[in-house]
Every structure is written in C-alpha cells, then in structure tokens.
Enzyme design. Structure first.
Site, mmCIF file in Angstrom:
data_model
loop_
_atom_site.group_PDB
_atom_site.id
_atom_site.type_symbol
_atom_site.label_atom_id
_atom_site.label_comp_id
_atom_site.label_asym_id
_atom_site.label_seq_id
_atom_site.Cartn_x
_atom_site.Cartn_y
_atom_site.Cartn_z
ATOM 1 N N ASP A 44 0.844 -1.186 0.000
ATOM 2 C CA ASP A 44 0.000 0.000 0.000
ATOM 3 C C ASP A 44 0.876 1.230 0.000
ATOM 4 O O ASP A 44 1.981 1.220 0.538
ATOM 5 C CB ASP A 44 -0.991 0.003 1.168
ATOM 6 C CG ASP A 44 -0.336 0.001 2.527
ATOM 7 O OD1 ASP A 44 0.024 1.089 3.011
ATOM 8 O OD2 ASP A 44 -0.190 -1.090 3.124
ATOM 9 N N ASP A 133 -9.329 2.831 6.607
ATOM 10 C CA ASP A 133 -8.197 2.721 7.527
ATOM 11 C C ASP A 133 -8.600 3.416 8.822
ATOM 12 O O ASP A 133 -8.691 4.642 8.880
ATOM 13 C CB ASP A 133 -6.986 3.389 6.886
ATOM 14 C CG ASP A 133 -5.755 3.419 7.792
ATOM 15 O OD1 ASP A 133 -5.859 3.047 8.964
ATOM 16 O OD2 ASP A 133 -4.688 3.840 7.306
ATOM 17 N N GLU A 135 -7.624 3.460 12.913
ATOM 18 C CA GLU A 135 -6.550 2.997 13.800
ATOM 19 C C GLU A 135 -6.165 4.100 14.767
ATOM 20 O O GLU A 135 -6.910 5.053 14.982
ATOM 21 C CB GLU A 135 -5.356 2.578 12.946
ATOM 22 C CG GLU A 135 -4.932 3.674 11.974
ATOM 23 C CD GLU A 135 -3.592 3.432 11.340
ATOM 24 O OE1 GLU A 135 -2.610 3.354 12.115
ATOM 25 O OE2 GLU A 135 -3.515 3.337 10.102
#
Length: 247
Positions: A44, A133, A135
């Site tokens: 990524d 994403d 986190e």
C-alpha cells in the site's frame, strides 16, 4: 499504512519471530512471515511514495496495491492518479483507501468525500473494494479520537453504509486487534460482511484477530520491504484475489 503528510505512525508491535524470503522464479522478493508462503503479495502507498515505478513493483512480484485517496473530509492524495492509474497500467490489481479521523466529521461525510475522490468501485476485475483505515490517532494522545465505544461503532457503520450506498460494496476495514477491541469495545458488528485488513508486524503469524472476524483477508506484515510502502499479503489464491475485485 504508508506514511504521507502525517508526522508519525502508531503501530502495535509484537515480539519478532522467524521470517523467510518469498521467491518467484528463484528470486527473493522480501522478508515475509514463514506462514505466508504462496500467498499473493502486495503493498500500500500514499503521497509519501510520490511517483511510484509500477513496472518495477510488478517485476518484484506485486499482484495488488491499495492507494491512499483521502483523509478526513478535506485531504486528497496529490499523487493518487499516478499511483492508482499507474498500478492498473502495469497490470496490478488496485484499490483505494480512506484514512479516518472520526473526531473531524461524520462517517457519512468522510465516505462521501472518499467516493468523490477515488473511492468509487467498478466490477472490472481490477478494482479492489474500497477500504477504511481506522486505527491509532496520529495527531494526538487520544487513540480513540475522543469517541465512546458506542459512538465509534456508529461512526464506522455510517461510513460503511454510505460507501455501500454509493459503490455497492462494503468497505474492507484496516485496523489492529488492540485498537479495535479498545476503541469499539470488541464490537462484532462488522465481521460478517466486511473483509478484514489486519496490521500486525514482526510476527510469523497474524495472531489474534479483532472481535467479530474469524480470518483475515489482507495482512499488512511490515512497513518496508522490496515493494514501495507497506508490505501486504492476500489470504487466498490469485484467482480468489481476482474474484474479490470482480465483486
């Protein structure tokens, strides 16, 4: 994820374990967990990698890549077109991801921003499902962004619902086991219909999974290696990877 304009990355690290080199045609690709032999290899990237040499990545074994498209409800990766379209031109299956900042705006607003700026999906066999994403907070000490567990679950659901409404696909969820269980209260609300992209470094196995999931679909196992950006694996065959892209 791969660094971009953010000042730092917060990672859950575990005790280092034995690793082995994956090979293609006898050529070493990267140090990867021993349990990963034979799994499709990918990576990524974000603006940190700038203009990527996609032919080189392909030659080193990249079969898929996730490209950062957006963050919050305003940021757009200035290298997104070169990275996303360049990967496709090199014959690499690609997808887009959004970095969530749940304290900045609603899940619905951030999903809409994402879809408008690279997060759209089409069943062409080359486009992975959009990814979220979510986190550790890279901008402050509050890793849960000041949200209660219930509000975090609601935020993720809103993002997922809007992504599904606009693209027809539920987002892949990228997270760590510790963050998920801490900040969502070990929510099991997403495992049944959201693929898991697990972040876990320095380990021979993916280890314990976030609540709700019984297996991982993608595993980010290191933040450096032979491919630009972070190193990833797909938990299946190349044919299954292509099937995921087709929807």
């Amino acid at each position: 994820m791969a660094r971009d304009h953010r000042p730092s990355r917060h990672r859950a690290r575990v005790i280092a374990a034995t690793v082995t080199a994956l090979t293609v045609g006898g050529t070493a690709l990267a140090e990867a967990p021993a349990s990963a032999a034979g799994k499709p290899k990918g990576h990524d990237v974000s603006s940190h990698q700038k203009n990527v040499d996609w032919q080189s990545a392909k030659a080193k074994g990249a079969q898929f890549v996730y490209v950062k498209a957006t963050e919050s409800h305003t940021y757009r990766n200035p290298y997104f077109s070169q990275q996303y379209n360049g990967a496709r031109g090199a014959g690499i299956i690609r997808g887009a991801y959004h970095f969530a900042l749940p304290n900045k705006s609603s899940g619905t607003a951030q999903a809409a921003h994402f879809v408008r700026n690279g997060g759209a999906w089409r069943g062409d066999g080359w486009t992975l499902p959009p990814a979220l994403d979510i986190e550790y907070n890279p901008y402050g000490k509050n890793k849960c962004y000041g949200l209660t567990k219930a509000k975090m679950v609601s935020w993720i659901k809103a993002f997922s619902d809007e992504t599904k409404r606009q693209t027809g696909r539920r987002p892949v969820i990228y997270t760590t086991t510790h963050w998920w269980n801490t900040c969502t209260g070990s929510s099991r609300a997403f495992g049944a219909n959201h693929s898991l992209w697990l972040a876990r470094y320095d380990s021979a196995t993916a280890g314990a999974l976030p609540a709700g999931w019984s297996f991982w679909t993608f595993w980010q196992y290191d933040n450096s290696g032979s491919l630009p950006g972070d190193q990833n694996l797909f938990n299946g065959s190349t044919a299954q990877l292509k099937k995921l892209a087709r929807g």
